[in-house]
Design an enzyme around this catalytic site. Structure first.
Site, PDB file in Angstrom:
ATOM      1  N   ASP A 254       0.867  -1.163   0.000  1.00  0.00           N
ATOM      2  CA  ASP A 254       0.000   0.000   0.000  1.00  0.00           C
ATOM      3  C   ASP A 254       0.915   1.228   0.000  1.00  0.00           C
ATOM      4  OD1 ASP A 254      -2.081   1.691   0.290  1.00  0.00           O
ATOM      5  OD2 ASP A 254      -2.822   0.848   2.158  1.00  0.00           O
TER       6      ASP A 254
ATOM      7  N   ASP B 222      -7.989  -7.012  -0.096  1.00  0.00           N
ATOM      8  CA  ASP B 222      -7.259  -7.107   1.176  1.00  0.00           C
ATOM      9  C   ASP B 222      -8.122  -6.477   2.239  1.00  0.00           C
ATOM     10  OD1 ASP B 222      -6.563  -4.176   0.335  1.00  0.00           O
ATOM     11  OD2 ASP B 222      -5.951  -4.332   2.428  1.00  0.00           O
TER      12      ASP B 222
END
Lengths: 376, 376
Positions: free
Chosen positions: A92, A271
Site C-alpha cells: 500500500d 485485502d
C-alpha cells in the site's frame, strides 16, 4: 508481471486468472492478508504459507517507512528477506494511513506532510518518495500515492481530490520508469481510481487510470463509510471501464460477502484487516455464517471450531476452548481466531475460483451469500 | 506415578531420572512451561510438543477455577481434553496466586478467603476444596494448598505460616485419599516445604513433608525476593532431608543459571514464567549469554536469532527482524521470543541430563553458568 485469464463467468463479470510475479504465481480471485508492519498480526510466516495458504501478502509503506525504516530494509535486501517471506508482496502506498492522521497532516501539490503516530516526527510523502520507499521495500506490486477521499465528500472536494491523485499518479509513473528495482527482480506499479461516490467522477477517474496502461489497476476510496450498495454501484461502473485483461484490485475490502460480490463484479484482488481484527474480538467467519465466540452458547460446546475449516486450528481446538481464551484475553485466542479467519478467506476465494472455472459461480455465490449472513 | 533414577552424579547432587505418569514419561531434570489459564502465552499446543519439546506443562488452579471455571472443565473431561494437550500436567494449588492478592485475602485456619482479580467476587479456598478443583482439572500432579510465606518474614510469622501449611497438608492428604480421579487415570499429590529463610524451620518443614510419604515433594517460598545464595542454601538443606528416591520440585524458579544450580543441588523439576515473560520484553536466553534484542546493536544484525537454537524460530527469523517486531509491539515478536526461550530452557535441562548420564555434569555446569552470565 503477467496476468492470464483462464475463464470468464457467463452469468457475472467474475474471472479466474493467474498473476505471475518474480516471487511466484497468484491464482485470482485472491485475498491478501495484511502484514501492516512486516508481520500479519500473531501469525508465523510458515502458518501463512502452509496453514492459511496465502499466495501474496500486503505491507504498508507508511508503517514500514517509520519502523523498521528504509535503512534497515535496504540493508536487509528488502522486505521479503527481512521477514523471510518468499512469495509475492504488495505494498500500500501509505496514502490511506497518512490520510487517517487527519489532524497532523497537510496536503499540498507537492505531497503530504504528516507527523509520525509514534514519535510525532515530521515527514513528507511525495509520489516520487513513495516510489523510492517501495523500491527499497522491494514489493512485487507497488501502489501509487493517492488521496483516499474521505466519505462523505462534497462534489468539489471529491473532484479536486481525484485530480490531485491523477497529477500525483503522472509524477509517480514517471519516477517509477526512471528508477530500477534494487534487488534484481521486477516490480510493477498500480494506479488507484478515486472519485468518491460520484458516478461521473468515478468514470473520469477510471478512464484516466485505464489510459496509463499500467499492468494492474486498483479501486480506492470505497468501504470508507458509504452504503454497501453504493460501493457495489461504483465498483461495477469502474470495472466496466478498467481494462478487462488486467487485474483489478479493490482496496481494503471487506466482509466475505463483499468479496464474493466484488468477484461477481469483475474484481480480482482484495485485502482487509477484518479477518485478524475481528478474530481478536472473537468473531469467526464460517461457511454457515458468523460466530461470536464470546456468546454464552459456546461456553460448553466442545465441538471443533469449524469442522469444514481448512487449517489445523479448526479441528485441534474446540469452540469452548477458544471462547475461554478470548474471554480471558489470552494471546493464543487471537492467534487461533486469526488463523481460522484468514484460512477461511483464502478457502472462500479458492472455492470462488473453482466455481468460476466449473461455470456455476453465480448460483453458488448467491447461495453462499445467504449462508454467510447467518449469525450462528 | 513412578520415579526411576537412572544416574546419580558423582561430583554434585544432580540426578537423571524418569517420572512415569498416566499421560506419559517425563525425563528429569525437567523444566515445565507455565500455562497459567490453560494456555502457555502465545504458544500453540503443537509448538509446545514439537518445537519446544515440552514434556509436562503447568496449570494454575486459581486462574482455572475463575476462568473457565470448574463446571466447564468438568464437562470438558478435564484440562487435558479442554486444551487438547495429552502429555502430563501439573497444577499449582493457587496458594501463590491467592497470597499475591495481599489486600483482598484473609487467611484463617479453615483456609483462605479471597476476591477474584477479575470481578471482585468472593471465594474460599480450603485444602479440601483445592483437591476437589484439581480433581476436576484432572492434573497428573496436584499441588497441596500452602501459604507461600512472603519475604522477608519475621521468625514468628514464618513459623506460624509453616505450621498452618503443615496442618493444611494433613487435611489435603486425607481428602486426596478420600477422593478419586474423575476421569479414570491416576493423579498424585505433592506437598510443599515452607519455612522462609530460617534454617531450623526449613529443616523442620522438610522433615514433616518427608514423613507424609507422598510420591514427590516440592520446595516453595523461594525466589520470592531473598538473595540467590540464601535460596541455594535453603534448597541444599531441604534436598538433603527430602527422600532421595522421589522427585524434588523447586517451585517458580528461575533463571537458566538458577536451574543449573538447582539441578546440582539435587532438584528434578522447575517452572517459571520467565521464558515467556522476559521474551515479551525482548530478553533472549542463549548458550552464550543473554540478548536484549531491543538494543540498537541488533538493528542491522540479519544473522539468525540463535544458530545453536533448537526451534524453527532460531533459524527462520533474524535478530534484526525480531528486534523490529518487539520494538513495534507486534504480537509475533512475543511469540517468537517465547518459543525461542522455552525451547532454550528445555534444551538446557536436556543437556544437563545428558551430562549427568555422561558423568561430566559438574564441570559442564560450571562452564555453562559462566557463559550464561554474559550479556551479548
Amino acid at each position: 508481471m503477467k496476468f492470464t485469464i483462464n475463464k470468464f463467468d457467463d452469468k457475472s463479470n467474475a474471472r479466474a486468472g493467474v498473476i505471475e510475479t518474480a516471487h511466484g504465481k497468484i491464482e485470482t480471485p485472491i485475498f491478501m492478508p495484511v502484514g501492516t508492519v512486516g508481520s500479519v498480526k500473531g501469525i508465523h510466516q510458515h502458518e501463512l504459507a502452509d496453514d492459511i495458504k496465502a499466495q501474496i501478502i500486503l505491507g504498508n509503506t507508511y508503517h514500514l517507512y517509520l519502523r523498521p525504516g528504509t535503512e534497515v530494509l535496504h540493508e536487509a535486501g528488502g522486505l521479503h528477506k527481512f521477514m523471510n517471506w518468499d512469495k509475492p508482496i504488495l505494498t500500500d502506498s501509505g496514502g490511506y494511513q497518512v490520510f487517517s492522521l487527519a489532524e497532523t497532516r497537510k496536503i499540498t501539490e507537492e505531497g503530504v506532510k504528516f507527523q509520525s503516530h509514534i514519535d510525532g516526527s515530521k515527514h513528507l510523502f511525495t509520489p516520487e518518495k513513495v516510489v523510492d520507499i517501495e523500491r527499497i521495500i522491494g514489493s512485487d506490486i507497488m501502489m501509487a500515492l493517492d488521496e483516499c477521499t474521505p466519505y462523505p465528500a462534497d462534489y468539489e472536494y471529491a473532484k479536486n481530490s481525484m485530480e490531485l491523485t491523477h497529477r500525483w499518479l503522472k509524477r509517480g509513473i514517471a519516477h517509477f520508469k526512471n528508477t530500477q528495482s534494487l534487488y534484481g527482480f521486477d516490480q510493477t506499479y498500480f494506479p488507484i481510481v478515486q472519485g468518491s461516490t460520484y458516478n461521473d467522477l468515478r468514470e473520469q477517474s477510471a478512464e484516466f487510470i485505464a489510459k496509463q496502461e499500467c499492468e494492474g489497476n486498483a479501486i480506492g476510496g470505497l468501504s470508507v463509510g458509504e452504503p454497501t450498495e453504493v460501493m457495489y454501484e461504483m465498483l461495477d461502473k469502474v470495472n466496466a471501464i478498467l481494462p478487462k485483461d488486467k487485474p483489478r484490485y479493490l482496496m481494503g475490502v471487506g466482509t466475505p460477502e463483499n468479496i464474493l460480490e466484488g468477484i461477481a463484479l469483475g474484481t480480482d484482488m482484495f485485502d482487509c484487516v477484518m479477518p485478524t481484527r475481528n478474530g481478536r474480538h472473537g468473531l469467526l467467519f464460517t461457511q454457515n455464517g458468523t460466530i461470536n465466540i464470546k456468546n454464552k452458547k459456546w461456553e460448553k460446546d466442545f465441538s471443533p471450531i469449524d469442522p469444514q475449516g481448512t487449517s489445523f486450528v479448526d479441528t485441534k481446538y474446540s469452540k469452548a476452548y477458544l471462547r475461554h481464551l478470548i474471554k480471558a484475553d489470552e494471546r493464543l485466542g487471537a492467534q487461533i481466531a486469526g488463523i481460522h479467519n484468514l484460512a477461511f478467506y483464502l478457502d472462500l476465494v479458492k472455492q470462488a475460483r473453482q466455481h468460476i472455472i466449473d461455470g456455476d459461480f453465480a448460483s453458488w455465490k448467491n447461495q453462499m451469500v445467504q449462508k454467510l449472513r447467518n449469525r450462528l
